[in-house]
Design a protein around this motif. Structure first.
Motif, PDB file in Angstrom:
ATOM      1  N   ILE A 110     -24.737  57.575  15.360  1.00  0.00           N
ATOM      2  CA  ILE A 110     -25.412  58.074  16.274  1.00  0.00           C
ATOM      3  C   ILE A 110     -25.524  56.845  17.491  1.00  0.00           C
ATOM      4  N   LEU A 111     -24.659  56.901  18.624  1.00  0.00           N
ATOM      5  CA  LEU A 111     -24.753  55.986  19.666  1.00  0.00           C
ATOM      6  C   LEU A 111     -25.833  56.444  20.671  1.00  0.00           C
ATOM      7  N   ILE A 112     -26.246  55.454  21.601  1.00  0.00           N
ATOM      8  CA  ILE A 112     -27.420  55.459  22.565  1.00  0.00           C
ATOM      9  C   ILE A 112     -26.485  56.672  23.535  1.00  0.00           C
ATOM     10  N   PRO A 113     -27.083  57.729  24.268  1.00  0.00           N
ATOM     11  CA  PRO A 113     -26.457  58.635  25.074  1.00  0.00           C
ATOM     12  C   PRO A 113     -26.213  58.154  26.620  1.00  0.00           C
ATOM     13  N   ALA A 114     -26.521  56.858  26.804  1.00  0.00           N
ATOM     14  CA  ALA A 114     -25.930  56.406  27.959  1.00  0.00           C
ATOM     15  C   ALA A 114     -24.518  55.804  28.066  1.00  0.00           C
ATOM     16  N   LEU A 115     -23.872  55.600  27.045  1.00  0.00           N
ATOM     17  CA  LEU A 115     -22.535  55.162  26.874  1.00  0.00           C
ATOM     18  C   LEU A 115     -21.525  55.944  27.689  1.00  0.00           C
ATOM     19  N   GLU A 116     -20.665  55.433  28.323  1.00  0.00           N
ATOM     20  CA  GLU A 116     -19.480  56.371  28.850  1.00  0.00           C
ATOM     21  C   GLU A 116     -18.332  56.210  27.825  1.00  0.00           C
ATOM     22  N   GLU A 117     -17.294  57.464  28.333  1.00  0.00           N
ATOM     23  CA  GLU A 117     -16.286  57.488  27.504  1.00  0.00           C
ATOM     24  C   GLU A 117     -15.483  56.368  27.004  1.00  0.00           C
ATOM     25  N   PRO A 118     -14.949  55.447  27.681  1.00  0.00           N
ATOM     26  CA  PRO A 118     -14.365  54.371  27.397  1.00  0.00           C
ATOM     27  C   PRO A 118     -15.397  53.375  26.527  1.00  0.00           C
TER      28      PRO A 118
ATOM     29  N   GLY B 226     -28.377  61.727  21.367  1.00  0.00           N
ATOM     30  CA  GLY B 226     -27.533  60.816  20.742  1.00  0.00           C
ATOM     31  C   GLY B 226     -26.176  61.136  21.036  1.00  0.00           C
ATOM     32  N   LEU B 227     -24.801  60.555  20.767  1.00  0.00           N
ATOM     33  CA  LEU B 227     -23.728  60.757  20.723  1.00  0.00           C
ATOM     34  C   LEU B 227     -23.453  60.456  19.332  1.00  0.00           C
ATOM     35  N   TYR B 228     -22.863  61.689  18.541  1.00  0.00           N
ATOM     36  CA  TYR B 228     -22.527  61.621  17.453  1.00  0.00           C
ATOM     37  C   TYR B 228     -21.212  61.599  17.084  1.00  0.00           C
ATOM     38  N   THR B 229     -20.841  60.702  16.072  1.00  0.00           N
ATOM     39  CA  THR B 229     -19.319  60.690  15.507  1.00  0.00           C
ATOM     40  C   THR B 229     -19.317  60.465  14.083  1.00  0.00           C
ATOM     41  N   LEU B 230     -18.293  61.245  13.514  1.00  0.00           N
ATOM     42  CA  LEU B 230     -18.046  61.465  12.218  1.00  0.00           C
ATOM     43  C   LEU B 230     -16.933  60.660  11.929  1.00  0.00           C
ATOM     44  N   LEU B 231     -16.870  59.766  10.731  1.00  0.00           N
ATOM     45  CA  LEU B 231     -15.740  59.024  10.566  1.00  0.00           C
ATOM     46  C   LEU B 231     -15.477  59.071   8.940  1.00  0.00           C
ATOM     47  N   ARG B 232     -14.253  59.302   8.624  1.00  0.00           N
ATOM     48  CA  ARG B 232     -13.733  59.556   7.161  1.00  0.00           C
ATOM     49  C   ARG B 232     -12.852  58.565   6.837  1.00  0.00           C
ATOM     50  N   PHE B 233     -13.105  57.923   5.740  1.00  0.00           N
ATOM     51  CA  PHE B 233     -12.172  56.814   5.303  1.00  0.00           C
ATOM     52  C   PHE B 233     -12.280  56.585   3.842  1.00  0.00           C
ATOM     53  N   SER B 234     -11.306  55.799   3.275  1.00  0.00           N
ATOM     54  CA  SER B 234     -11.603  55.173   2.217  1.00  0.00           C
ATOM     55  C   SER B 234     -11.813  53.570   2.190  1.00  0.00           C
ATOM     56  N   ALA B 235     -12.542  53.101   1.202  1.00  0.00           N
ATOM     57  CA  ALA B 235     -12.948  51.556   1.225  1.00  0.00           C
ATOM     58  C   ALA B 235     -13.308  51.330  -0.048  1.00  0.00           C
ATOM     59  N   ASP B 236     -13.529  49.964  -0.092  1.00  0.00           N
ATOM     60  CA  ASP B 236     -14.241  49.371  -1.209  1.00  0.00           C
ATOM     61  C   ASP B 236     -15.681  48.857  -0.803  1.00  0.00           C
ATOM     62  N   ASN B 237     -16.250  48.296  -1.641  1.00  0.00           N
ATOM     63  CA  ASN B 237     -17.738  47.912  -1.522  1.00  0.00           C
ATOM     64  C   ASN B 237     -17.686  46.581  -0.427  1.00  0.00           C
ATOM     65  N   ASP B 238     -16.616  45.828  -0.283  1.00  0.00           N
ATOM     66  CA  ASP B 238     -16.841  44.795   0.555  1.00  0.00           C
ATOM     67  C   ASP B 238     -16.992  45.279   2.034  1.00  0.00           C
ATOM     68  N   ILE B 239     -16.003  46.405   2.238  1.00  0.00           N
ATOM     69  CA  ILE B 239     -15.826  46.999   3.531  1.00  0.00           C
ATOM     70  C   ILE B 239     -17.273  47.778   4.003  1.00  0.00           C
ATOM     71  N   LEU B 240     -17.939  48.432   2.984  1.00  0.00           N
ATOM     72  CA  LEU B 240     -19.208  49.037   3.045  1.00  0.00           C
ATOM     73  C   LEU B 240     -20.085  48.025   3.437  1.00  0.00           C
ATOM     74  N   THR B 241     -20.200  46.932   2.970  1.00  0.00           N
ATOM     75  CA  THR B 241     -21.111  46.103   3.106  1.00  0.00           C
ATOM     76  C   THR B 241     -21.093  45.414   4.387  1.00  0.00           C
ATOM     77  N   GLU B 242     -19.791  45.242   5.080  1.00  0.00           N
ATOM     78  CA  GLU B 242     -19.483  44.698   6.306  1.00  0.00           C
ATOM     79  C   GLU B 242     -19.892  45.752   7.377  1.00  0.00           C
TER      80      GLU B 242
END
Length: 110
Positions: free
Chosen positions: A9-17, A58-74
């Motif tokens: 969830i991002l703050i609602p004041a953000l613009e599209e870019p 808030g501005l909601y976004t869903l991100l679907r991905f595959s990753a390992d533990n290093d990526i999740l930590t980052e």
């Protein structure tokens, strides 16, 4: 690598870019470490269940991905220190249905 779903969830004041820039940045973190981004779905502005950092929406976004533990930590580290992110949650998900390249039906004649 496992499959995951992340809602942030991002703050609602953000613009599209700026919203697209954040989505690209988070996707780049995954792909640069040999993960795969399946989809990024912008749900738009929604009312929060409770106030977070004086924000009621808030501005909601869903991100679907595959990753390992290093990526999740980052990813967790980046989400934690990004002032534009109100909340985030990463859960283990299922691989989304991707249409096959060649899906020809064969019928049998009786």
């Amino acid at each position: 690598m496992r499959d995951y779903e992340c809602v942030y969830i991002l703050i609602p004041a953000l613009e599209e870019p700026a919203i697209k820039e954040k989505a690209e940045r988070f996707s780049e973190i995954i792909t640069s470490r040999k993960g795969t981004v399946y989809s990024v779905d912008h749900w738009g502005k929604r009312r929060l269940a409770f106030t977070i950092k004086k924000a009621h929406e808030g501005l909601y976004t869903l991100l679907r991905f595959s990753a390992d533990n290093d990526i999740l930590t980052e990813l967790n580290r980046v989400f934690k220190y990004d002032d534009m992110v109100l909340r985030h949650m990463i859960v283990q998900g299922e691989k989304p249905d991707v249409p096959a390249a060649d899906t020809t039906e064969q019928t049998s004649a009786e």
